[in-house]
Design an enzyme around this catalytic site. Structure first.
Site, mmCIF file in Angstrom:
data_model
loop_
_atom_site.group_PDB
_atom_site.id
_atom_site.type_symbol
_atom_site.label_atom_id
_atom_site.label_comp_id
_atom_site.label_asym_id
_atom_site.label_seq_id
_atom_site.Cartn_x
_atom_site.Cartn_y
_atom_site.Cartn_z
ATOM 1 N N GLN A 88 0.842 -1.194 0.000
ATOM 2 C CA GLN A 88 0.000 0.000 0.000
ATOM 3 C C GLN A 88 0.880 1.248 0.000
ATOM 4 O O GLN A 88 1.563 1.509 0.985
ATOM 5 C CB GLN A 88 -0.880 -0.028 1.263
ATOM 6 C CG GLN A 88 -1.694 1.207 1.484
ATOM 7 C CD GLN A 88 -2.078 1.354 2.954
ATOM 8 O OE1 GLN A 88 -1.324 0.966 3.848
ATOM 9 N NE2 GLN A 88 -3.228 1.930 3.211
ATOM 10 N N GLY A 89 0.884 1.987 -1.087
ATOM 11 C CA GLY A 89 1.726 3.186 -1.170
ATOM 12 C C GLY A 89 0.917 4.449 -0.947
ATOM 13 O O GLY A 89 0.498 5.109 -1.904
ATOM 14 N N TYR A 90 0.694 4.764 0.312
ATOM 15 C CA TYR A 90 -0.042 5.987 0.652
ATOM 16 C C TYR A 90 0.915 7.035 1.257
ATOM 17 O O TYR A 90 1.087 8.119 0.720
ATOM 18 C CB TYR A 90 -1.144 5.719 1.677
ATOM 19 C CG TYR A 90 -2.364 4.978 1.179
ATOM 20 C CD1 TYR A 90 -2.445 4.472 -0.110
ATOM 21 C CD2 TYR A 90 -3.463 4.789 2.017
ATOM 22 C CE1 TYR A 90 -3.573 3.791 -0.551
ATOM 23 C CE2 TYR A 90 -4.599 4.112 1.586
ATOM 24 C CZ TYR A 90 -4.641 3.610 0.304
ATOM 25 O OH TYR A 90 -5.770 2.939 -0.109
ATOM 26 N N SER A 91 1.530 6.681 2.394
ATOM 27 C CA SER A 91 2.313 7.667 3.145
ATOM 28 C C SER A 91 3.543 8.122 2.370
ATOM 29 O O SER A 91 4.141 7.359 1.608
ATOM 30 C CB SER A 91 2.793 7.059 4.469
ATOM 31 O OG SER A 91 1.705 6.573 5.190
ATOM 32 N N SER A 108 4.812 -1.098 3.909
ATOM 33 C CA SER A 108 4.995 -2.461 4.417
ATOM 34 C C SER A 108 5.049 -3.436 3.254
ATOM 35 O O SER A 108 4.307 -3.290 2.275
ATOM 36 C CB SER A 108 3.837 -2.865 5.337
ATOM 37 O OG SER A 108 3.705 -1.941 6.388
ATOM 38 N N GLU A 111 -10.063 -1.280 7.634
ATOM 39 C CA GLU A 111 -8.705 -1.544 8.074
ATOM 40 C C GLU A 111 -8.617 -1.310 9.580
ATOM 41 O O GLU A 111 -8.091 -2.115 10.326
ATOM 42 C CB GLU A 111 -7.710 -0.644 7.341
ATOM 43 C CG GLU A 111 -6.269 -0.990 7.695
ATOM 44 C CD GLU A 111 -5.259 0.102 7.368
ATOM 45 O OE1 GLU A 111 -5.666 1.253 7.139
ATOM 46 O OE2 GLU A 111 -4.060 -0.211 7.367
ATOM 47 N N ASN A 167 -3.173 7.255 17.035
ATOM 48 C CA ASN A 167 -4.228 7.325 18.046
ATOM 49 C C ASN A 167 -4.614 8.764 18.389
ATOM 50 O O ASN A 167 -5.724 9.008 18.863
ATOM 51 C CB ASN A 167 -3.832 6.499 19.269
ATOM 52 C CG ASN A 167 -4.082 5.011 19.018
ATOM 53 O OD1 ASN A 167 -4.470 4.632 17.903
ATOM 54 N ND2 ASN A 167 -3.867 4.183 20.016
#
Ligand SMILES: Cc1cc2nc3c(=O)[nH]c(=O)nc-3n(C[C@H](O)[C@H](O)[C@H](O)COP(=O)(O)OP(=O)(O)OC[C@H]3O[C@@H](n4cnc5c(N)ncnc54)[C@H](O)[C@@H]3O)c2cc1C
Lengths: 394, 353
Positions: A123-126, A158, A241, A372
């Site tokens: 997953q390439g988001y950040s 990841s 998620e 959080n």
């Protein structure tokens, strides 16, 4: 209060239990791409205990969605500590996205191999400059003929080093307001121009990576949803998620392992469970874990019964569940004293080193998936209707 | 499957809440707390709604409802810091008398609000200071401390061995013991060789009543704490500092979010504990202990944090927020402090001797 799922479901539960008894010697398959993992996955799909509602044509079991049955499977597997099916972001995030918003060709091409562990995703988001403020991401994709040309970088990705494919968010409309300028693209990790550099995390594993893009060319049709709609596409499943990050049944199962540990480990010849200080901490955590379990039943009920609503109960699960697990692991470490420090090849490791590992892993989950603190922003703003902070114009 | 309150239970909550909103405003609470009036009028009003007879079987003049219904009512009473002898007269006393099958003649008068039965359980839970109750030849001597309900007509007194006796208040020397929370009264009872009627020598009867009382107290804390969160959020939205509502400050938001995150699961826990008391006997004891202890902890942190959100105003008597703070404090100490109750939870699971 009606807690029975009814006789039909109780007989379903019996079926699941029979299956578990039959496979009770099944070991957790190690390694994401292992053959053992794939074959266990196949067994589970055929029995309908994973990929349950994914249509048969896409390699799933093809059952009608039924939250109760999914729930029963989950409960019984957790209680028996039986390994579940394959996980990973392709299965947990991309497949639901494609089922909802993908084209027929995309569903055809990607779902089945992903489900069977043959196509692994990351997953390439950040990005370095876009973490909590994900929508400020800057990796760009420019259309050139029939191809997107991507430049920029991703971070904390990841399993990028193991993945065959990536689903990612890129900026395609630089002039649009930030949430409306993003698109959701799919790309092969062996495309020229991609460089992956591992990042070692605090568990001393290189689970995540930096990924750099230099003129990476991707076919135009490898987009999910329309141009500029990527934010909405990604958000369609972000909630799922989060829910999966802190399963209360898994916490209670883990608590039982902690109790077992405290019955066998000793301090000055006395079992840890007989030490009133540690027992007090154990009981405190048990009380919290039980509260989370009933909270989870409340959430499930609000999904099953149209007239019931429990938005806050759902919103708080990631925050509370991850903190609870982190503290549960911490108690095991504390109670073991010096032995609790054991790591790596240390011969005094307990539980295969899982206590220290999970202690750190859950700190990762406290940060990942929307930190959080961000969860608290969501609870207060969306849940309690408190106003947003005044915006600072840049 | 439906995890939550039934339609009837929601209606019950609505009617109790409406009654309290109309008849027991904060001014009334203040009057009772200051000793200017007693809780008799409030109790009379609640009697008209059937509250004292909630747990009393219909053939004894009650409404014949169950523990979860009592939880629902306690939640409302806590939210409104209602002065009343609910815990002793409507929960503990009926549970003991019905479970023991003794003095069922009293149930009708309890349901009708004609008599109040207080409870002195401290001895059986863990005696403090110089409390000491002795029984010989059907007579009670010694004293109980922090017994519930100074205005009771009778008391149910539990001994160390968890036997329960009934005494007439008029035979004893009863002295009010003021606590921080003046919405419920507690007293010292001196027994000078007074006639005592054995109600039960079966420890299970005592335990059944104690479990129920603990869950009901937890529900009272749930209501009180939820009220404090609601007040804090509402206050934060209107109070302005630095030219903006304090609700826009993240420190304030995060306090409210944390309180919510802590309390929200408590609601489900209290409901389930109420349900388990009547329907899942094998889980009921453990749940009663954990629910009492967990709500005590969350009640303490929420009542502190909600007060802080109000700034100096939270600390004043003007706003009266302290009544809710003290209510949570009372529920924490009474019938077993959290440490003691958690040790009981461990014992129930065979994890402690
Ligand atoms: C184990 C792990 C796995 C991950 N896997 C992936 C992955 O596969 N793919 C991927 O794309 N990403 C992944 N991430 C990235 C993760 O989503 C981000 O780390 C996370 O969103 C936080 O962003 P950041 O690291 O930039 O921290 P920052 O956003 O810089 O946050 C730093 C601190 O500031 C606080 N903060 C920031 N903004 C606010 C605000 N508005 N209000 C209050 N506090 C604020 C945060 O809470 C935090 O405490 C992973 C992270 C971890 C830890």
């Amino acid at each position: 209060m009606e807690l029975s799922f009814g006789p039909e479901y109780e007989s379903f539960r019996d079926e699941v239990r029979d299956f578990i008894t039959k496979h009770k010697d099944q070991q957790a398959p190690s390694g994401a791409g292992s053959d053992a993992g794939k074959s266990w996955q196949k067994t589970l799909i055929e029995a309908g205990y994973t990929a349950r509602t994914i249509p048969k044509e896409y390699g799933g079991f093809g059952a009608e969605p039924d939250m109760v049955k999914s729930r029963i499977i989950n409960e019984e597997f957790a209680t028996a500590r039986m390994p579940g099916g394959l996980g990973g972001q392709g299965i947990s995030m991309l497949i639901p996205t494609l089922l909802e918003l993908g084209t027929d060709e995309q569903k055809e091409q990607f779902i089945k191999p992903t489900l069977h562990g043959e196509m692994v995703w990351c997953q390439g988001y950040s990005e370095p400059g876009a973490g909590s403020d994900l929508a400020s991401l800057r990796t760009s994709a420019v259309l050139d003929g029939d191809e997107w040309v991507i430049n920029g970088s991703k971070i904390w990705t990841s399993t990028a080093h193991l993945a065959h494919w990536m689903f990612c968010l890129v900026r395609t409309e630089p002039d649009a307001p930030k949430h409306n300028g993003i698109s959701f693209l799919l790309l092969r990790m062996d495309t020229p121009g991609i460089e992956i550099r591992p990042l070692v995390d605090m568990t001393m594993n290189a689970n995540f990576n930096e990924v750099f893009f230099t003129d990476v060319r991707v076919p135009k049709d490898q987009i999910v949803g329309r141009r500029g709609q990527g934010w909405q596409v990604a958000n369609a499943i972000l909630g799922h998620e989060r829910d999966s990050l802190a399963d209360p049944n898994a916490s209670l199962t883990r608590l039982n392992s902690l109790i077992d540990l405290m019955k066998t480990e000793t301090l000055g010849g006395e079992r840890l469970i007989d030490n009133p200080l540690y027992r007090e901490r154990l009981m405190k955590i048990q009380g919290r874990a039980m509260a989370m379990r009933y909270n989870d039943m409340h959430v499930l009920s609000s999904r099953l019964n149209k007239d019931q609503e429990a938005p806050l109960a759902r919103m708080i699960t990631k925050l509370q569940g991850t903190e609870l697990r982190h503290e549960l692991e911490a108690l095991a470490i504390d109670a073991m004293g010096e032995v609790g420090l054991s790591f790596g090849s240390n011969p005094y490791l307990r539980g295969g080193g899982s206590w220290q590992y999970q202690f750190m892993y859950f700190l990762g989950l406290i940060i990942g998936g929307g930190t959080n603190q961000i969860q608290k922003n969501i609870i207060s703003e969306r849940g309690l209707g408190m106003p947003k902070e005044p915006k600072i114009e840049k | 499957m439906r995890f939550g309150l039934s339609e009837e239970q929601t209606l019950l909550a609505d009617s109790v809440t409406r009654f309290l909103a109309d008849n027991v405003p904060l001014d009334e609470v203040r009057k009772v707390a200051s000793g200017e009036s007693s809780d008799a009028a409030v109790w009379q009003g609640l009697t008209e709604l059937g509250v004292p007879g909630l747990l009393i079987p219909e053939d004894h003049g009650g409404v014949g409802l169950g523990s979860l219904d009592a939880v629902v009512v306690a939640d409302c009473l806590g939210a409104n810091v209602t002065p009343s002898p609910f815990l002793s007269s409507a929960v503990i006393a009926p549970t003991v008398l019905v479970a023991a099958g003794q003095r069922e003649d009293l149930l009708g008068s309890l349901a009708g609000g004609e008599i109040r039965i207080g409870t002195a359980f401290g001895e059986a839970i863990g005696a403090r200071v110089d409390a000491d109750v002795k029984v010989s030849g059907g007579k009670l001597s010694g004293k109980s401390l922090f017994a519930l309900d100074t205005h009771a007509d009778h008391f149910l007194v539990a001994t160390k061995g968890k036997h329960v006796y009934l005494v007439n208040a008029s035979d004893c020397e009863v002295t009010d013991l003021p606590t921080v929370d003046r919405t419920r009264t507690t007293c010292e009872i001196k027994y000078n060789n007074v006639a005592a009627e054995l109600i039960s020598d079966n420890p299970d009867v005592f335990t059944e009543a104690l479990d129920r009382a603990r869950v009901v107290m937890a529900a009272d804390t749930l209501g009180a704490a939820q009220h404090m969160i609601d007040e804090a959020v509402a206050y934060a939205k209107v109070r302005e500092q630095f030219n903006r509502p304090i609700a826009t400050f993240q420190a304030v938001k995060h306090m409210c979010a944390q309180m919510t995150a802590d309390l929200e699961p408590c609601r489900s826990m209290v409901w389930y504990a109420g349900h388990a008391l009547d329907n899942v006997p094998e889980e009921a004891r453990l749940l009663a202990c954990h629910t009492k202890a967990h709500l005590a902890e969350v009640g303490r942190s929420v009542s502190k944090t909600a007060t802080e959100v109000h700034g100096g105003m939270g600390f004043t008597d003007l706003l009266g927020l302290h009544y809710w703070f003290k209510r949570c404090g009372f529920n924490r100490q009474m019938l077993g402090v959290p440490e003691l109750v958690r040790e009981e939870a461990a014992r129930i699971q065979g994890l402690a001797a």
